[in-house]
Design a protein around this motif. Structure first.
Motif, PDB file in Angstrom:
ATOM      1  N   ILE A 107     -57.169  -0.737  -0.392  1.00 47.49           N
ATOM      2  CA  ILE A 107     -56.420  -1.735  -1.179  1.00 47.49           C
ATOM      3  C   ILE A 107     -55.065  -1.157  -1.578  1.00 47.49           C
ATOM      4  CG2 ILE A 107     -56.325  -2.936  -3.420  1.00 47.49           C
ATOM      5  CD1 ILE A 107     -59.440  -3.187  -3.171  1.00 47.49           C
ATOM      6  N   ALA A 108     -55.081   0.099  -2.050  1.00 48.00           N
ATOM      7  CA  ALA A 108     -53.838   0.747  -2.493  1.00 48.00           C
ATOM      8  C   ALA A 108     -52.858   0.876  -1.333  1.00 48.00           C
ATOM      9  CB  ALA A 108     -54.147   2.123  -3.088  1.00 48.00           C
ATOM     10  N   TYR A 109     -53.340   1.407  -0.204  1.00 46.25           N
ATOM     11  CA  TYR A 109     -52.464   1.638   0.953  1.00 46.25           C
ATOM     12  C   TYR A 109     -51.888   0.329   1.478  1.00 46.25           C
ATOM     13  CZ  TYR A 109     -50.860   3.510   5.456  1.00 46.25           C
ATOM     14  OH  TYR A 109     -50.089   3.883   6.536  1.00 46.25           O
ATOM     15  N   GLU A 110     -52.727  -0.686   1.552  1.00 45.35           N
ATOM     16  CA  GLU A 110     -52.261  -1.987   2.069  1.00 45.35           C
ATOM     17  C   GLU A 110     -51.353  -2.710   1.076  1.00 45.35           C
ATOM     18  OE1 GLU A 110     -55.828  -4.016   3.273  1.00 45.35           O
ATOM     19  OE2 GLU A 110     -56.033  -2.819   5.110  1.00 45.35           O
ATOM     20  N   SER A 111     -51.350  -2.245  -0.175  1.00 40.74           N
ATOM     21  CA  SER A 111     -50.442  -2.809  -1.185  1.00 40.74           C
ATOM     22  C   SER A 111     -49.134  -2.030  -1.273  1.00 40.74           C
ATOM     23  CB  SER A 111     -51.130  -2.801  -2.562  1.00 40.74           C
ATOM     24  OG  SER A 111     -52.312  -3.548  -2.532  1.00 40.74           O
ATOM     25  N   LEU A 139     -57.353   6.495  10.117  1.00 41.21           N
ATOM     26  CA  LEU A 139     -56.306   6.793  11.120  1.00 41.21           C
ATOM     27  C   LEU A 139     -54.904   6.434  10.625  1.00 41.21           C
ATOM     28  CD1 LEU A 139     -58.116   5.530  14.370  1.00 41.21           C
ATOM     29  CD2 LEU A 139     -57.896   7.892  13.578  1.00 41.21           C
ATOM     30  N   TRP A 140     -54.676   6.586   9.310  1.00 41.93           N
ATOM     31  CA  TRP A 140     -53.344   6.345   8.770  1.00 41.93           C
ATOM     32  C   TRP A 140     -52.409   7.457   9.230  1.00 41.93           C
ATOM     33  CZ3 TRP A 140     -55.919   5.536   3.402  1.00 41.93           C
ATOM     34  CH2 TRP A 140     -56.370   4.207   3.295  1.00 41.93           C
ATOM     35  N   ARG A 141     -51.173   7.087   9.525  1.00 38.09           N
ATOM     36  CA  ARG A 141     -50.197   8.107   9.938  1.00 38.09           C
ATOM     37  C   ARG A 141     -49.972   9.072   8.772  1.00 38.09           C
ATOM     38  NH1 ARG A 141     -47.659   3.759  10.532  1.00 38.09           N
ATOM     39  NH2 ARG A 141     -45.830   4.352   9.306  1.00 38.09           N
ATOM     40  N   SER A 143     -47.547  10.925   8.241  1.00 37.71           N
ATOM     41  CA  SER A 143     -46.156  10.857   7.777  1.00 37.71           C
ATOM     42  C   SER A 143     -45.905   9.692   6.822  1.00 37.71           C
ATOM     43  CB  SER A 143     -45.195  10.763   8.971  1.00 37.71           C
ATOM     44  OG  SER A 143     -45.561   9.675   9.801  1.00 37.71           O
ATOM     45  N   SER A 144     -46.861   8.722   6.766  1.00 39.97           N
ATOM     46  CA  SER A 144     -46.675   7.575   5.867  1.00 39.97           C
ATOM     47  C   SER A 144     -47.284   7.838   4.486  1.00 39.97           C
ATOM     48  CB  SER A 144     -47.311   6.319   6.475  1.00 39.97           C
ATOM     49  OG  SER A 144     -48.728   6.418   6.455  1.00 39.97           O
ATOM     50  N   LEU A 145     -47.924   8.991   4.309  1.00 39.34           N
ATOM     51  CA  LEU A 145     -48.622   9.313   3.062  1.00 39.34           C
ATOM     52  C   LEU A 145     -47.943  10.436   2.292  1.00 39.34           C
ATOM     53  CD1 LEU A 145     -52.197   9.491   4.623  1.00 39.34           C
ATOM     54  CD2 LEU A 145     -51.317   7.586   3.275  1.00 39.34           C
ATOM     55  N   VAL A 146     -48.059  10.372   0.975  1.00 41.44           N
ATOM     56  CA  VAL A 146     -47.634  11.476   0.115  1.00 41.44           C
ATOM     57  C   VAL A 146     -48.893  11.962  -0.605  1.00 41.44           C
ATOM     58  CG1 VAL A 146     -46.205  12.188  -1.850  1.00 41.44           C
ATOM     59  CG2 VAL A 146     -45.300  10.533  -0.192  1.00 41.44           C
ATOM     60  N   ILE A 147     -49.410  13.099  -0.165  1.00 39.97           N
ATOM     61  CA  ILE A 147     -50.651  13.641  -0.727  1.00 39.97           C
ATOM     62  C   ILE A 147     -50.315  14.790  -1.671  1.00 39.97           C
ATOM     63  CG2 ILE A 147     -52.907  14.665  -0.213  1.00 39.97           C
ATOM     64  CD1 ILE A 147     -52.549  11.837   0.939  1.00 39.97           C
ATOM     65  N   THR A 148     -50.834  14.725  -2.889  1.00 35.59           N
ATOM     66  CA  THR A 148     -50.561  15.788  -3.856  1.00 35.59           C
ATOM     67  C   THR A 148     -51.872  16.349  -4.394  1.00 35.59           C
ATOM     68  OG1 THR A 148     -50.484  14.359  -5.834  1.00 35.59           O
ATOM     69  CG2 THR A 148     -48.466  14.539  -4.548  1.00 35.59           C
TER      70      THR A 148
END
Length: 399
Positions: A107-111, A139-141, A143-148
């Motif tokens: 839900i978060a990613y698609e928002s 299978l999310w890219r 490079s599209s994520l900010v993981i902390t």
């Protein structure tokens, strides 16, 4: 953004002595061609200069057309983060099942959420494992994520906690293994460590960045003075300074984010990622008539929260929340949405971390995006009047 153009041998380099007549003899149009090329380059540079200025201005906050999510720079770094992020503190590996965790992340990613925050200590490392499994499955890219993630409490042994060089390097390696990632985007030093010299902390953070294990580093629950010391050490030894501080921020916890951190934001570019916008659920209004059995405050590990809710201060807070609910009604939003949008009115806040335990709650909280434009100076003033706890900044004393 700077644009530079190199003058190459193609007619833009000044001829050496004796070459001028040769060039004129072999190619009489060389000089005029060079001038024309130089004029073209100058025109491009000029147009780019004016474009980049506008581009940078628009970048300050941009909106995703499809989701309406807003993006801001993390502090004054160039990293773009969604102004709402998803935290995994008491949920992943704890309060909710792996299936619900996947629903929440989806839900978060698609928002439009790109910021997902965890820590080595959350659920004894399970939160990182679940987060990593979901990213791999969806299978999310990358490079599209900010993981902390955050480091400090890694295990029971004396060497498995703190911010010494050994634990920063080993702790981050452990986090990356659990998340099945090659790197995180930001690694946070989770609370200051009085046992470790600041130079050692900054050198270790610089090392993990130079090794490609993290892109940036930040602090969590540090004082303004400690952050300033880290920055000074970084400048003194040509190391990498922190880019942001994770801090608690909500209606009833304002002083640090509103008086201490803005100065750091303007002076050294350190921004804020804030957490607990609903004060561990107190601001949802669910404790208005005591402690419901299904709530967090009814659980044994959260006895402190129960005491807080039931205290005299807690009852006063509930009375203020009743008044704030009228403002929410006026803005056609819920009290939690008002509380989250109120946090985001602060220019130094790059992102607010949401800690939802079910899809309905998360969807409601994400709706705070639509309330941000309604957070006018007049509304903020009304909120201040009800809360009666606006901290005095240095600017206030000048008037």
């Amino acid at each position: 953004m700077q644009v530079s153009f190199a003058c190459t041998d193609h007619g833009l380099k000044a001829p050496r002595n004796g070459e001028h007549s040769k060039q004129n003899a072999t190619s009489p149009n060389t000089a005029s061609k060079a001038r024309a090329r130089f004029r073209t380059v100058a025109l491009i540079a000029r147009s780019l200069g004016s474009f980049t200025h506008r581009y940078h201005h628009n970048l300050k906050e941009s909106t995703a057309k499809l989701t309406g999510m807003k993006y801001r720079n993390l502090g004054k770094s160039g990293l773009r983060v969604s102004c709402l992020g998803l935290g995994t503190w008491v949920t992943f590996g704890g309060q909710i099942s792996d299936e619900v965790a996947e629903q929440l992340m989806t839900i978060a990613y698609e928002s439009g959420v790109n910021l997902f925050d965890t820590a080595e200590v959350y659920s004894g490392g399970k939160a990182e494992i679940i987060l990593g499994n979901i990213i791999k499955k969806k299978l999310w890219r990358r490079s599209s994520l900010v993981i902390t993630t955050k480091l400090y409490w890694g295990g029971k042994a004396e060497t498995e906690r703190g911010l010494n060089r050994k634990h920063i390097i080993e702790g981050l390696k452990g986090s990356l293994q659990r998340m099945q990632l090659e790197y995180v985007d930001v690694v946070f030093a989770n609370r200051p460590d009085s046992n470790t010299p600041m130079e050692e902390i900054v050198r270790a953070m610089t090392h993990v960045i130079n090794q490609g294990m993290s892109m940036y580093w930040g602090t969590s629950r540090w004082s303004a003075m400690e952050i300033m010391e880290a920055y000074s050490v970084a400048r003194q030894f040509n190391l990498i300074p922190p880019v942001c501080e994770q801090a608690e921020y909500h209606f009833f916890q304002r002083d640090k984010v509103e008086t201490q951190l803005p100065e750091l934001y303007h002076k050294i570019g350190v921004g804020v990622v804030s957490w607990s916008p609903l004060a561990c659920g107190i601001i949802t209004g669910k404790y208005e008539n005591g402690v419901p059995e299904s709530s967090r405050a009814s659980m044994k590990p959260y006895q402190w929260l129960r005491e807080k809710v039931m205290s005299e201060d807690g009852r006063k807070q509930q009375a203020k929340l009743k008044e704030l609910a009228h403002i929410a009604e006026k803005l056609s939003c819920t009290l939690p949405q008002l509380a989250i949008a109120w946090c985001l009115r602060n220019e130094g806040v790059s992102s607010v971390l949401l800690g939802s335990s079910n899809p309905t709650q998360l969807t409601e909280n994400l709706g705070a995006i639509l309330v941000i434009p309604k957070m006018t100076a007049g509304i903020a003033s009304e909120v201040d009047h009800i809360l009666g706890n606006r901290p005095h900044s240095k600017k206030d004393y000048h008037h």
